[in-house]
Every structure is written in structure tokens, then in C-alpha cells.
Design a protein around this motif. Structure first.
Motif, PDB file in Angstrom:
ATOM      1  N   GLN A 483      54.553  51.627  34.016  1.00 41.28           N
ATOM      2  CA  GLN A 483      55.387  52.799  34.231  1.00 41.28           C
ATOM      3  C   GLN A 483      54.680  54.082  33.799  1.00 41.28           C
ATOM      4  N   GLN A 484      53.904  53.988  32.729  1.00 40.90           N
ATOM      5  CA  GLN A 484      53.253  55.179  32.195  1.00 40.90           C
ATOM      6  C   GLN A 484      51.962  55.509  32.930  1.00 40.90           C
ATOM      7  N   TRP A 485      51.141  54.509  33.198  1.00 39.96           N
ATOM      8  CA  TRP A 485      49.850  54.734  33.851  1.00 39.96           C
ATOM      9  C   TRP A 485      49.674  53.771  35.031  1.00 39.96           C
ATOM     10  N   PRO A 486      50.477  53.941  36.101  1.00 36.37           N
ATOM     11  CA  PRO A 486      50.401  53.018  37.234  1.00 36.37           C
ATOM     12  C   PRO A 486      49.052  53.048  37.932  1.00 36.37           C
ATOM     13  N   GLU A 487      48.322  54.184  37.836  1.00 42.46           N
ATOM     14  CA  GLU A 487      47.021  54.269  38.497  1.00 42.46           C
ATOM     15  C   GLU A 487      46.022  53.267  37.936  1.00 42.46           C
ATOM     16  N   ASP A 488      46.272  52.779  36.719  1.00 44.06           N
ATOM     17  CA  ASP A 488      45.444  51.720  36.148  1.00 44.06           C
ATOM     18  C   ASP A 488      46.094  50.353  36.341  1.00 44.06           C
ATOM     19  N   VAL A 489      47.334  50.237  35.902  1.00 47.69           N
ATOM     20  CA  VAL A 489      47.988  48.932  35.816  1.00 47.69           C
ATOM     21  C   VAL A 489      48.337  48.380  37.189  1.00 47.69           C
ATOM     22  N   LEU A 490      48.690  49.260  38.132  1.00 49.06           N
ATOM     23  CA  LEU A 490      49.097  48.811  39.458  1.00 49.06           C
ATOM     24  C   LEU A 490      47.990  48.986  40.499  1.00 49.06           C
ATOM     25  N   MET A 491      46.780  49.245  40.039  1.00 52.06           N
ATOM     26  CA  MET A 491      45.687  49.419  40.987  1.00 52.06           C
ATOM     27  C   MET A 491      45.392  48.124  41.739  1.00 52.06           C
ATOM     28  N   TYR A 492      45.402  47.012  41.021  1.00 47.61           N
ATOM     29  CA  TYR A 492      45.126  45.717  41.639  1.00 47.61           C
ATOM     30  C   TYR A 492      46.122  44.687  41.133  1.00 47.61           C
ATOM     31  N   GLU A 493      46.529  43.808  42.025  1.00 46.50           N
ATOM     32  CA  GLU A 493      47.461  42.766  41.638  1.00 46.50           C
ATOM     33  C   GLU A 493      46.844  41.852  40.594  1.00 46.50           C
ATOM     34  N   GLY A 494      45.517  41.697  40.645  1.00 54.03           N
ATOM     35  CA  GLY A 494      44.827  40.815  39.718  1.00 54.03           C
ATOM     36  C   GLY A 494      44.920  41.211  38.260  1.00 54.03           C
ATOM     37  N   VAL A 495      45.482  42.388  37.970  1.00 59.62           N
ATOM     38  CA  VAL A 495      45.649  42.811  36.577  1.00 59.62           C
ATOM     39  C   VAL A 495      46.440  41.768  35.793  1.00 59.62           C
ATOM     40  N   GLU A 496      47.455  41.185  36.403  1.00 59.99           N
ATOM     41  CA  GLU A 496      48.284  40.227  35.686  1.00 59.99           C
ATOM     42  C   GLU A 496      47.825  38.786  35.899  1.00 59.99           C
ATOM     43  N   ASP A 497      46.705  38.600  36.582  1.00 61.47           N
ATOM     44  CA  ASP A 497      46.257  37.238  36.887  1.00 61.47           C
ATOM     45  C   ASP A 497      45.959  36.437  35.623  1.00 61.47           C
ATOM     46  N   TYR A 498      45.375  37.085  34.612  1.00 66.39           N
ATOM     47  CA  TYR A 498      45.039  36.327  33.405  1.00 66.39           C
ATOM     48  C   TYR A 498      46.292  35.814  32.705  1.00 66.39           C
ATOM     49  N   LEU A 499      47.415  36.511  32.881  1.00 67.21           N
ATOM     50  CA  LEU A 499      48.660  36.045  32.286  1.00 67.21           C
ATOM     51  C   LEU A 499      49.137  34.768  32.978  1.00 67.21           C
ATOM     52  N   HIS A 500      49.007  34.716  34.300  1.00 72.54           N
ATOM     53  CA  HIS A 500      49.364  33.502  35.042  1.00 72.54           C
ATOM     54  C   HIS A 500      48.423  32.355  34.668  1.00 72.54           C
ATOM     55  N   GLU A 501      47.119  32.660  34.615  1.00 75.76           N
ATOM     56  CA  GLU A 501      46.134  31.632  34.277  1.00 75.76           C
ATOM     57  C   GLU A 501      46.377  31.083  32.872  1.00 75.76           C
ATOM     58  N   ALA A 502      46.696  31.965  31.928  1.00 75.39           N
ATOM     59  CA  ALA A 502      46.914  31.526  30.548  1.00 75.39           C
ATOM     60  C   ALA A 502      48.217  30.744  30.413  1.00 75.39           C
ATOM     61  N   ALA A 503      49.258  31.210  31.088  1.00 76.87           N
ATOM     62  CA  ALA A 503      50.547  30.516  30.995  1.00 76.87           C
ATOM     63  C   ALA A 503      50.461  29.106  31.572  1.00 76.87           C
ATOM     64  N   LEU A 504      49.588  28.926  32.571  1.00 76.57           N
ATOM     65  CA  LEU A 504      49.450  27.629  33.243  1.00 76.57           C
ATOM     66  C   LEU A 504      48.050  27.066  33.028  1.00 76.57           C
ATOM     67  N   ALA A 505      47.503  27.285  31.845  1.00 80.08           N
ATOM     68  CA  ALA A 505      46.089  26.971  31.598  1.00 80.08           C
ATOM     69  C   ALA A 505      45.741  25.509  31.833  1.00 80.08           C
ATOM     70  N   GLY A 506      46.701  24.600  31.670  1.00 78.93           N
ATOM     71  CA  GLY A 506      46.429  23.191  31.925  1.00 78.93           C
ATOM     72  C   GLY A 506      46.258  22.878  33.400  1.00 78.93           C
ATOM     73  N   ASN A 507      46.868  23.686  34.244  1.00 78.76           N
ATOM     74  CA  ASN A 507      46.760  23.521  35.698  1.00 78.76           C
ATOM     75  C   ASN A 507      46.904  24.894  36.339  1.00 78.76           C
ATOM     76  N   PRO A 508      45.918  25.778  36.153  1.00 76.79           N
ATOM     77  CA  PRO A 508      46.057  27.173  36.568  1.00 76.79           C
ATOM     78  C   PRO A 508      45.932  27.347  38.079  1.00 76.79           C
ATOM     79  N   PRO A 509      46.446  28.455  38.610  1.00 80.36           N
ATOM     80  CA  PRO A 509      46.346  28.718  40.047  1.00 80.36           C
ATOM     81  C   PRO A 509      44.916  28.713  40.574  1.00 80.36           C
ATOM     82  N   SER A 510      43.953  29.111  39.742  1.00 77.36           N
ATOM     83  CA  SER A 510      42.554  29.160  40.191  1.00 77.36           C
ATOM     84  C   SER A 510      41.919  27.785  40.294  1.00 77.36           C
ATOM     85  N   GLY A 511      42.526  26.781  39.680  1.00 78.06           N
ATOM     86  CA  GLY A 511      41.915  25.462  39.638  1.00 78.06           C
ATOM     87  C   GLY A 511      40.847  25.324  38.572  1.00 78.06           C
TER      88      GLY A 511
END
Length: 516
Positions: A483-511
Motif C-alpha cells: 500500500q505504501q510503496w506499490p512501485e516496489d512491492v507490486l512490480m512483480y508477482e514473484g515478490v511473494e513467491d518465496y512466501l509460497h515456497e517457504a510455506a510449502l517447503a516440503g513440496n513447493p510449487p517450484s519442485g
């Protein structure tokens, strides 16, 4: 809180819609040629004598501006020639040729304007709001406590000749930390809260005398490789790197409140506490107020002079779960982490031009003694990064275009951040994750600005975040920062990818097989 306006909020923030900034052609028409010319001169003066400087951060910023300026200049020059030719043709009554040259000139001007750098845009199509994923962690699984108290800060702001760290109320800071501890654990005293945290991490036993605590803070604005601190540990400003006296770091008042809790509430002996950053320098405005009351604590940094403790490598290896790291120099955790029984991760609420956000996970990019790009004190660092054969930790950041791998902007990629925060010698020892949001900051150099969104309403964020779940904590921080700095945080969808990978680290989306 009783006599204060502290408000405890524990909620998941809704995903922000992608926000677009608007161009301002009037001032950009003048500013772009000026900035482009200066960038070109700076690039030629610095890089031509020593090409290896092209890898410096300042040159990575200057290069695209300089190249855009050259293209713009060529286009405008060509357009000028065409327009002059058109005028001559009209004078000679050669109308057809004149019209052709006029059209060519107009096209050239339009093309030149079109090559001007545009403001950052969040141009991906965000996927629908995330549903809970992975297994919630901590004593209160997945809970993030947010304490907000506007009374904690009264800084008039940048360029006022005042220092931000002189405008933080120590008493209110201590009350905020106490409130966060009690709210997270669901108890009504700080001692019981600490006992609950230690017992959860230890599987039932509380803190024992002699056990060691290591606190990782963020000293990137006083990084040891840059001319940001003098030999006496006074902070310096840098036009090259953009760091100023207004750049935000961990508030000394929050560090003091945490040491006070550990020593005077939890019963940890001062000499069993190490606090600092292996890649930074413990500047005087942080060190002096802490050392005055906690003289036996180890103040940990890259230099280790004038009472500080020098960071050293331990013997516990850290492996990168990617074939790109094959054959690279072996990484090891710092000795302080190896010897610690408990770790506290105390990050700062910041956006980042390469990572999108830099909060708890990326705080550990400064935990390996060497810098993420391989820079290591006392070793040659010639040519472009990565240096000294180390794996480039920046390579998998989602917005890290200056490494040339734009596939990293997508979801479902290997993320080095997961290897760091999930390492057994870090994750299994971390008793607390904290985010200092008293001011927040933009980019690694922590440029501060007031926050317009509710509940801040034009004031500083004046906030503290606490959890035992690193993914949940960074997720909440990401939503606020978007909300404060969307030009950084919303520049690429991959910004939150590490959160998905970490939450599912035993079987992550990346394989990826994150090991261990």
C-alpha cells in the motif's frame, strides 16, 4: 494500553490492487535530458578508466539512464535534421519532399518522447487473494501481533536537521514490546510470556542460565564495504550510495527495550547475549545508548573494534538447493549463530528495489559474514559480482533485473531466501521474529516517508510486529508495504513467491528440494 493509545491488531491484511503511477510530462521534459546527461558523464568518467566499475550499484543505476539519453539525443538530432530539410524543401516549393521530411521529423520527436523512462508500473495481473497454505507455526500458530501507538514517534521528518533516533519515546517503545509479548502469548505478565516462548521452542523446558541468545538486526545502511562509517564509528552520508542521516535503521530504543526484557525479565546474563549484524558496523548512535546500560552484551559487527565483537565464520555449512550453486565457495553460518541456543530476528519494515520487500527473511541475507554478492572483507573483489566464488544470493530475487534473469520475476521459482530462513540451525533456534515498523523505509537505504493509509493518516507507521511464524509475519508486512510503496512491492508477482515456497517447503510449487 492503560494510559496510552496502543492498539493491538492481529489480522491478515487484504491483497492490494495493483496501483499505477501517473507521468508528469511538464517537469520530466526538462528533468530527463538533465539527468540523462549527468548519468552519461558519470558513467564515462567512472567506467572507462576501470570497466569493472560497471558492476557497482551506482553504475547499474546510471547505465540505463545514460543509454536512454543517448537514444533520445540521436532521435531528437535526427528529427531536427529532418525538420530543417523540410523547411528548405518548402522554400524551394518542393512540397512533396518537404511533407515527407516533416512527417519524418514528427515521427522522430514522438519516438524520442516515447523512449523517455516511464514511472514504475505494476503491470502483472495479480492472481486471486491467497487462501491459507502450509502449516501455521509457533506457540499461537500463524498469529501476528501488530501494536500501533502514534505517541512513540514525534520526528518532524527528513531534511529538518534533526535525527530520527532522537525522536522515539523509550517508555512507549518498552510498553509496545511488552504489549506485543503478552498479546501473542495470551498472558498478563512479561515473565510468563517469555517462559511460554522458551518452553514452546524447547518442547517443555524453560530458559536455563548460561544459554546464549543471538539477535540479528539490520545494519545495511552502515554496511562495512561502503564508506558509510568512519574509523570512530560515526555515521557518514554518501552521495554515491544515497544513504543520508535520515536513512532509517533499527531504532536504538527498541533494541534497548529488547535487551531490557531479556536481561531484567527473562533472566539472561548480559554476557550471554550477542546483538548485531555480521556485514554491518555498529555505529555510535546505536552502540552508545545500549552499551551505557548493558556493557557486558556482545555488540557484533564486521569490524570488531572500539568495544565491538568481530563476526567470524563458524563450522556449520549452509547449502543452496539449486544446481547453479554447484562448485561455488562453501558458505558457513556465523559462529554466534552456531553457539547460540536461541535466535531473535529483528528486521525493519522496508520495501526493496530487487526483492520487493526486505523484512524478516531477507534480514538473514546479512547473516553470513560475506555479502550476498560474495564480497568478503580482506579478500579481492575484482570484476563484476559474484565475488570470491560464492553463490550470488541476489540471483533469485524477483526484481533483480541487473543480474539479467527476468524469469525470476515469475512465480514457482527456486528462492535462496527459503534456504536461509529454513536452515535447521536458524529456524529451529528462532524464538521470536520482530519487525521494527516505527518509521519503515523505502529500498535498502531506508528512505522514510509518512504513511497516508488508515490508521496512520499522514503520520509515521509507529508500529511493532511480533510472531513465531516467519511466513505469516512477512506476509502481513508485504500487504502493508504494498500500500505504501506499490512501485516496489507490486512490480512483480514473484515478490511473494518465496512466501509460497517457504510455506510449502516440503513440496513447493517450484519442485525444488530444499535441503535440509
Amino acid at each position: 494500553m492503560e494510559a496510552r493509545k496502543s492498539r493491538l491488531l492481529a489480522h491478515a491484511l487484504r491483497r492490494a490492487e495493483a496501483m499505477r503511477t501517473q507521468a508528469h510530462p511538464r517537469w520530466r521534459a526538462v528533468l530527463f535530458p538533465l539527468v540523462g546527461f549527468v548519468s552519461l558523464v558519470w558513467f564515462l568518467v567512472r567506467v572507462v578508466p576501470k570497466p569493472s566499475r560497471a558492476g557497482y550499484p551506482c553504475q547499474r543505476v546510471a547505465a540505463p539512464l545514460a543509454s536512454s539519453f543517448v537514444l533520445w539525443l540521436l532521435a531528437m538530432s535526427g528529427a531536427g535534421v529532418a525538420l530543417r530539410a523540410a523547411r528548405e524543401r518548402f522554400k524551394s516549393a518542393r512540397a512533396v519532399a518537404g511533407v515527407a521530411c516533416l512527417v519524418l521529423g514528427v515521427v522522430g520527436v514522438v519516438w524520442a518522447l516515447g523512449t523517455m523512462p516511464q514511472p514504475a508500473r505494476a503491470d502483472y495481473a495479480p492472481h486471486p487473494s491467497n487462501q491459507p497454505m502450509g502449516v501455521a507455526q509457533g506457540l499461537a500458530p500463524g498469529r501476528v501481533v501488530w501494536v500501533h501507538d502514534p505517541a512513540v514517534t514525534d520526528w518532524p521528518g527528513p531534511d529538518t536537521g534533526t535525527r530520527w533516533y532522537d525522536h522515539v519515546d523509550q517508555e512507549v517503545t518498552g510498553q509496545m514490546l511488552s504489549a506485543a509479548l503478552q498479546a501473542y502469548t495470551g498472558v498478563d505478565t512479561d515473565l510468563v510470556a517469555w517462559n511460554a516462548l522458551f518452553r514452546y521452542l524447547n518442547g517443555g523446558s524453560g530458559y536455563s542460565a548460561g544459554e546464549k541468545v543471538a539477535i540479528k538486526i539490520n545494519l545495511v545502511t552502515t554496511n562495512a564495504r561502503m564508506p558509510l562509517v568512519d574509523e570512530e564509528y560515526n555515521q557518514l552520508e554518501s552521495d554515491v550510495y544515497g544513504v543520508t542521516f535520515d536513512s532509517i535503521a533499527n531504532a536504538p530504543q527498541l533494541l534497548h527495550a529488547l535487551l531490557d526484557q531479556l536481561v531484567n525479565v527473562a533472566g539472561v546474563h548480559q554476557s550471554d547475549i550477542t546483538i548485531g549484524d555480521p556485514t554491518g558496523l555498529f555505529v555510535n548512535y546505536l552502540y552508545e545508548p545500549l552499551h551505557a546500560d548493558f556493557a557486558d552484551v556482545h555488540y557484533w559487527d564486521n569490524r570488531g573494534t572500539l568495544g565491538r565483537t568481530r563476526a567470524e565464520l563458524g563450522t556449520v555449512p549452509l547449502y543452496w538447493s539449486t544446481p547453479d550453486a554447484t562448485g561455488t565457495t562453501q558458505d558457513y553460518l556465523p559462529l554466534a549463530f552456531e553457539q547460540a541456543d536461541y535466535i531473535i530476528n529483528l528486521a525493519i519494515l522496508k520495501s526493496h528495489h530487487g526483492a520487493g520487500i526486505t523484512v524478516g527473511a531477507k534480514n538473514h541475507y546479512g547473516s553470513l559474514v560475506r555479502n550476498p554478492d560474495g564480497y568478503m572483507r580482506g579478500k579481492p573483489n575484482t570484476g563484476p559480482p559474484p565475488y570470491n566464488g560464492y553463490y550470488d544470493m541476489h540471483a533469485t530475487l524477483p526484481g533483480d533485473g541487473f543480474r539479467g534473469d527476468w524469469s525470476a520475476t515469475l512465480m514457482g521459482q527456486y528462492r535462496a531466501l527459503v534456504d536461509v530462513i529454513g536452515h535447521e540451525a536458524i529456524a529451529d533456534k528462532t524464538v521470536l521474529y520482530l519487525v521494527d515498523g516505527l518509521f519503515g523505509g523505502k529500498h535498502w537505504l531506508s528512505e522514510p516517508s509518512r504513511w497516508d493509509m488508515p490508521p496512520f493518516d499522514g503520520d509515521w507507521p509507529s508500529s511493532l510486529f511480533l510472531s513465531m511464524d516467519p511466513v505469516a509475519l512477512d506476509s502481513v508486512a508485504r500487504d502493508l508495504l504494498s500500500q505504501q510503496w506499490p512501485e516496489d512491492v507490486l512490480m512483480y508477482e514473484g515478490v511473494e513467491d518465496y512466501l509460497h515456497e517457504a510455506a510449502l517447503a516440503g513440496n513447493p510449487p517450484s519442485g525444488t528440494f530444499y535441503d535440509p
